[in-house]
Design a protein around this motif. Sequence first.
Motif, PDB file in Angstrom:
ATOM      1  N   GLN A  34      53.982  55.013  14.832  1.00 31.08           N
ATOM      2  CA  GLN A  34      53.939  54.551  16.219  1.00 31.08           C
ATOM      3  C   GLN A  34      55.304  54.122  16.730  1.00 31.08           C
ATOM      4  OE1 GLN A  34      49.323  53.114  16.580  1.00 31.08           O
ATOM      5  NE2 GLN A  34      50.924  52.019  17.678  1.00 31.08           N
ATOM      6  N   HIS A  35      56.172  53.764  15.828  1.00 34.67           N
ATOM      7  CA  HIS A  35      57.506  53.335  16.229  1.00 34.67           C
ATOM      8  C   HIS A  35      58.165  54.343  17.172  1.00 34.67           C
ATOM      9  CE1 HIS A  35      61.037  50.750  15.618  1.00 34.67           C
ATOM     10  NE2 HIS A  35      61.762  51.842  15.683  1.00 34.67           N
ATOM     11  N   TYR A  36      57.962  55.610  16.884  1.00 34.53           N
ATOM     12  CA  TYR A  36      58.645  56.635  17.666  1.00 34.53           C
ATOM     13  C   TYR A  36      58.119  56.731  19.092  1.00 34.53           C
ATOM     14  CZ  TYR A  36      60.951  57.876  13.393  1.00 34.53           C
ATOM     15  OH  TYR A  36      61.722  57.811  12.277  1.00 34.53           O
ATOM     16  N   PHE A  53      48.126  50.966  23.942  1.00 31.30           N
ATOM     17  CA  PHE A  53      47.502  50.316  22.797  1.00 31.30           C
ATOM     18  C   PHE A  53      48.425  49.236  22.232  1.00 31.30           C
ATOM     19  CE2 PHE A  53      46.119  50.123  18.333  1.00 31.30           C
ATOM     20  CZ  PHE A  53      44.749  49.964  18.517  1.00 31.30           C
ATOM     21  N   ALA A  54      49.685  49.593  22.039  1.00 25.06           N
ATOM     22  CA  ALA A  54      50.644  48.642  21.481  1.00 25.06           C
ATOM     23  C   ALA A  54      50.767  47.400  22.364  1.00 25.06           C
ATOM     24  CB  ALA A  54      52.013  49.300  21.317  1.00 25.06           C
ATOM     25  N   SER A  93      62.495  54.251  23.946  1.00 31.77           N
ATOM     26  CA  SER A  93      63.725  54.001  24.700  1.00 31.77           C
ATOM     27  C   SER A  93      64.842  53.549  23.761  1.00 31.77           C
ATOM     28  CB  SER A  93      63.486  52.962  25.793  1.00 31.77           C
ATOM     29  OG  SER A  93      63.190  51.702  25.243  1.00 31.77           O
ATOM     30  N   ASP A 146      56.383  54.003  20.644  1.00 36.96           N
ATOM     31  CA  ASP A 146      56.422  52.696  21.278  1.00 36.96           C
ATOM     32  C   ASP A 146      57.839  52.256  21.598  1.00 36.96           C
ATOM     33  OD1 ASP A 146      53.773  52.909  20.803  1.00 36.96           O
ATOM     34  OD2 ASP A 146      53.703  51.418  19.201  1.00 36.96           O
ATOM     35  N   PHE A 147      58.769  52.582  20.732  1.00 31.48           N
ATOM     36  CA  PHE A 147      60.144  52.161  20.948  1.00 31.48           C
ATOM     37  C   PHE A 147      61.032  53.331  21.310  1.00 31.48           C
ATOM     38  CE2 PHE A 147      58.902  48.672  17.801  1.00 31.48           C
ATOM     39  CZ  PHE A 147      58.496  47.850  18.830  1.00 31.48           C
ATOM     40  N   ARG A 207      51.621  53.486  23.820  1.00 36.93           N
ATOM     41  CA  ARG A 207      52.211  52.268  24.376  1.00 36.93           C
ATOM     42  C   ARG A 207      51.151  51.340  24.973  1.00 36.93           C
ATOM     43  NH1 ARG A 207      56.011  55.697  26.557  1.00 36.93           N
ATOM     44  NH2 ARG A 207      55.195  55.315  28.627  1.00 36.93           N
ATOM     45  N   ILE A 249      47.722  45.111  21.890  1.00 40.22           N
ATOM     46  CA  ILE A 249      47.738  44.389  20.617  1.00 40.22           C
ATOM     47  C   ILE A 249      48.820  43.310  20.621  1.00 40.22           C
ATOM     48  CG2 ILE A 249      47.990  44.587  18.124  1.00 40.22           C
ATOM     49  CD1 ILE A 249      45.609  46.031  18.987  1.00 40.22           C
ATOM     50  N   LEU A 250      49.961  43.657  21.191  1.00 37.80           N
ATOM     51  CA  LEU A 250      51.080  42.703  21.275  1.00 37.80           C
ATOM     52  C   LEU A 250      50.639  41.393  21.907  1.00 37.80           C
ATOM     53  CD1 LEU A 250      54.572  43.808  22.645  1.00 37.80           C
ATOM     54  CD2 LEU A 250      54.041  42.366  20.711  1.00 37.80           C
ATOM     55  N   GLN A 251      49.802  41.501  22.918  1.00 37.69           N
ATOM     56  CA  GLN A 251      49.378  40.295  23.633  1.00 37.69           C
ATOM     57  C   GLN A 251      48.126  39.676  23.030  1.00 37.69           C
ATOM     58  OE1 GLN A 251      49.310  40.971  27.835  1.00 37.69           O
ATOM     59  NE2 GLN A 251      51.494  41.486  27.866  1.00 37.69           N
ATOM     60  N   GLN A 292      53.384  51.660  31.332  1.00 34.44           N
ATOM     61  CA  GLN A 292      54.778  51.410  31.625  1.00 34.44           C
ATOM     62  C   GLN A 292      55.051  49.945  31.970  1.00 34.44           C
ATOM     63  OE1 GLN A 292      57.517  53.529  34.860  1.00 34.44           O
ATOM     64  NE2 GLN A 292      56.488  54.976  33.505  1.00 34.44           N
ATOM     65  N   HIS A 293      54.097  49.320  32.639  1.00 34.67           N
ATOM     66  CA  HIS A 293      54.351  47.974  33.135  1.00 34.67           C
ATOM     67  C   HIS A 293      53.434  46.907  32.562  1.00 34.67           C
ATOM     68  CE1 HIS A 293      57.078  49.789  36.022  1.00 34.67           C
ATOM     69  NE2 HIS A 293      56.114  50.584  36.435  1.00 34.67           N
ATOM     70  N   GLY A 294      52.493  47.300  31.717  1.00 31.80           N
ATOM     71  CA  GLY A 294      51.562  46.316  31.175  1.00 31.80           C
ATOM     72  C   GLY A 294      50.461  45.972  32.169  1.00 31.80           C
TER      73      GLY A 294
END
Lengths: 205, 205
Positions: free
Chosen positions: B168-170, B112-113, B175, B172-173, B110, B116-118, B30-32
Amino acid sequence: MTQAQLKKSSRIQQRNRSLILDAALEVFSQHGYRGTTLDQIAERAGLSKPNILYYFEGKEEIHVTLLNQLMETWLDPLVTLDPEGDPLSEILNYVQRKLDMAHELPRQSRLFAGEILQGAPRMGPHLEAGLKPLFDEKCALIQIWMDAGHLRPVDPRHLIFSIWATTQHYADFASQVDVLLQGEPQPQQGAEDYLVTLFTRLLKP
Amino acid sequence: MTQAQLKKSSRIQQRNRSLILDAALEVFSQHGYRGTTLDQIAERAGLSKPNILYYFEGKEEIHVTLLNQLMETWLDPLVTLDPEGDPLSEILNYVQRKLDMAHELPRQSRLFAGEILQGAPRMGPHLEAGLKPLFDEKCALIQIWMDAGHLRPVDPRHLIFSIWATTQHYADFASQVDVLLQGEPQPQQGAEDYLVTLFTRLLKP
DNA sequence: TCGTGGCTTTACCAAATGGTAAAATTTACC
DNA sequence: GGTAAATTTTACCATTTGGTAAAGCCACGA
């Protein structure tokens, strides 16, 4: 404060504010909101921390400013979906523009993705107010195209989701993509061609 | 330490470690990484902070443990792509399983995402060693299917990327998706149906 | 040249945070 | 029941971090 908001502000103000925002975009997009410190932003901007707090009220205001600026740029390709144009070309053109943005503005893309990932805590209302009406409008347009037989019917909402998902994937998961695509000659061209094929086969009547 | 790693460890150890990991998954997703505090994990786990540090060497070890556990689960659907099966069914089945995972394990998705994002700072080598070989193997398999005329030819690497991205879109995104799907009583087409259509039209010879 | 107002720096601070030492308590086993 | 090991708590600590107060600097018009 009132000065900074009402007047177009001095050259030095404009320079420093954009220096700060650019530095902040770099750091926020790499480390996320909480992972970013004012000191990091200050160092990258070449200013002192208190000096940064002279231009912005705090860390959160910098982040929100970035997010708001981003919204415009981000929504623009969707805005330009033209009811008068050729339906398939319009969609493919939209895909193309989103993909270009992912390549040219990866920092913005990651900033946005990071914010949404965490439930858009600093964007919630703004999202609903800015994005939802546009989204609904364009869904209706696509539905009209489909009803008229110009596109094969699918749920327009999921169509848009899948365009977002596929195009942003290249920016947001760049580190993963890079590892897996090691040795490919023109990765950019590859993604473009693939996505055109994908959505053409989905939609061409 | 050595005990905890070598022996299968006591009931109480197992219980508390999994209590901690579950709490940590919730909070990290939730918060990274940097947005999560040991106190938050402790509270959610119902243990004291020093007690948590009795079971794990530090914050980073908890995070890495989560990531490593995740890898297995995550790669499993790809592993089971069967060279003997019907090509299109195998791909659609893969899509289905990934989508199910996104629905059932959104926290893992999330986490995992976000990593990878970072730039996968705590996963880099593990990614390359664990994912790359499997990815290459399955790309080769798909290429063989295409060469044999069982699937229409596209770049297998981009095909896999687009499956990851869309499914994964469903999770990860979520909200964003939730906001945009508000107010539609009955979706004319679920995510599942849409993705089956998308990849069938892309690949069916 | 002298103010005056915008800008910048220096010197701080309080809270939060990851982590530790060691005492106290519980558990497992004889 | 007793004891040694495993577990948990209490009491800390050093560092980091967002933020502030106030003194200093500098550009520019009168």
